[in-house]
Every structure is written in C-alpha cells, then in structure tokens.
Write an enzyme that holds these catalytic residues in place. Sequence first.
Site, PDB file in Angstrom:
ATOM      1  N   GLU A  54      29.891  36.621  36.709  1.00 39.19           N
ATOM      2  CA  GLU A  54      28.829  37.279  37.477  1.00 39.19           C
ATOM      3  C   GLU A  54      27.817  36.250  37.985  1.00 39.19           C
ATOM      4  O   GLU A  54      26.741  36.073  37.400  1.00 39.19           O
ATOM      5  CB  GLU A  54      28.130  38.353  36.635  1.00 39.19           C
TER       6      GLU A  54
ATOM      7  N   GLU B 165      35.258  44.579  35.986  1.00 44.95           N
ATOM      8  CA  GLU B 165      34.338  45.139  34.986  1.00 44.95           C
ATOM      9  C   GLU B 165      33.645  46.352  35.567  1.00 44.95           C
ATOM     10  O   GLU B 165      33.133  46.308  36.686  1.00 44.95           O
ATOM     11  CB  GLU B 165      33.301  44.084  34.576  1.00 44.95           C
TER      12      GLU B 165
END
Length: 325
Positions: free
Chosen positions: A150, A242
């Site tokens: 991320e 995710e």
Amino acid sequence: MALTAPGQPPTGDTPAEINGQLRICGTKLCNASGHPVQLRGMSTHGLQWYYQCLTTGSLNALADDWNADVMRISMYIQEDGYETDPAGFTAKVDNLIEQATARGMYAIVDWHMLDPGDPYYNLSRAKTFFTHIAQRHNAKTNLLYEIANEPSGVSWSRIKSYAEELIPVIRANDPETPVLVGTREYSSLGVSAGATESEVVNNPVNATNIAYTFHFYAASHGQEYLDALSRAADRIPMFVTEFGTQTYTGDGGNNFTRSQQYLDLMAAKKISWVNWNYSDDFRSGAVFKDGTCAANGPWTGTTSLKPAGVWVRDRIRTPDDFPTG
C-alpha cells in the site's frame, strides 16, 4: 507435488493443478490454457503477529473446507517484521509457499510495505528478498509476487519507477510469475487522494505480465471507489489483493450490502480477490473468534467464525466457473 508446467495440459483436481501457470492476457488473469480466471481466497495477517494461526489444520481448512484458490502471504517489512530478522521471515514465507503448493493453492508473496509509504525506502531489501524467492521457487507455477502492498504519500510516477527497477531483478530469476503492482494512496488507484484511475491507465508500468492492485473496505469505500475499479478493469489488469467488509481499519461494523456489490462487479469482470484476514485478531475483519489459534481450532465449519468470517467463507465456497481447465 508437481503442478502444471507452462503450456502443459492440466492434471489433478486442485486450482493450481488444473489451471497451471497464470499469466496476464489483455486485461485479465488467465490460466495456462489462456482462459480468464478469477481467484478467490484469503490473506494471512502479519506473520510477526499471527504465524501461529497458520497450522496444518487451518491451512487444510482453507484449501478443503473454504475451497480457497489462493492464499496471500502477508509479510510486513516494518512493524517488527522483515527488517528485524530477514532470514527468519524469509524462512516463514518459504514454508508457507510450500504449504500452499502442497495443497494446490496459488500463493501471493506479499511485500507488505505500509509505513513508510514510499516503496523506495525498502528497495534494497525488496531486491534481496525477491531475488531469493525467485531463485528458490522459480520452478513453481502457483505464485504471484505483490511488490508493494500500500504505497502512500508519494506520486504514481515514483511507484512506477520503483516497479520498473524491481521487476527486472525478479525477471532475471523468474520470467514467468505474474507481478502485482500497488497503486497510489493505499492501493486505491489514487482515489483516496482525490485522483482517479487515469493516472495509472495513462502512464502504465513499462513491464509485461503485470497487474495492478486495488484495496477496499466496504464500510468506508463507497460508490466512487467501486466506479473507479470498474472503469480501471476495462483498461488495465486489476487484482484486489485485500478487502474487508468493515471500515478501512479492518474493524467496526460490516457492510455486507456494499461488499456484495463489489463481489458482483469482480465476478462480472473476472477480477480476482483476497479477503483480509485469516487470523483471530480482535478486530471484526479477522475471520476467527478471539482465542481460536491458541486453541488450535476448530478450523472447519462456522463455529469459530465471526460474522465476517461466515460471510466470506460462504462467498469463497459459492461455486463459479473456476477452475476452468
């Protein structure tokens, strides 16, 4: 267990045996026969905290009771992760790759950089780690490499440059395994910073056999995020590595209605997905109730599952057209 080699007819009955070496074809993830496929499965929590949840019984349940196609191996770099013991954490990832392989699941090797959000901060570590993984496991046909979990606080051009520096290091040792590239602002395609998917669509990474990642948490990320994912998937290969049914913290109440909208979109466009997370963390997004891992189960059925766990297990188990063979 020998999995299907590139270009060879499928054998066996597990997802990885039937579908063999995956590759990106156009905007889709395709199997060894060139058919678009959608993987559905679970992510581990951080290995530094919840490795004890990944037992023979729990991994058997993931493969055989949940019918998961894929397991994401989430190795944090900071937060008491890889940087504190590179050899130890690499060994854990090696082991979990073997465990997934033995059960016929695909495995996402997740370089879980989070804080700091600039992937360049860990570039030398990433080169060391992925060189090892690619050298040791390059004969396997059931892997995907997620090279930046991320990214945040940096431009898309910087993330792109990082990918273009790391991917050749991987390709020198493993030319076949698909690479998953994180997108800006927590893999939101930049939406969390007020941007759109166009920054990636108009300036893609200069590499082949790659897809781009998108993360969402349904109680926090509404129609704007859903629409960006939908538009992006028509232009570039997308993989949701995710997601949660709760807020972006992985906690709080579940929004199953919004979650189902995402799942319906991903099914229609064959976007693979992985849910966060396969542990007994106290947060609502961990699928197991508190204490399940210490008690070593029960792993099968729904007795030990929180509401989010019951919901996502049911969705993974719902028949679709995968494996396609």
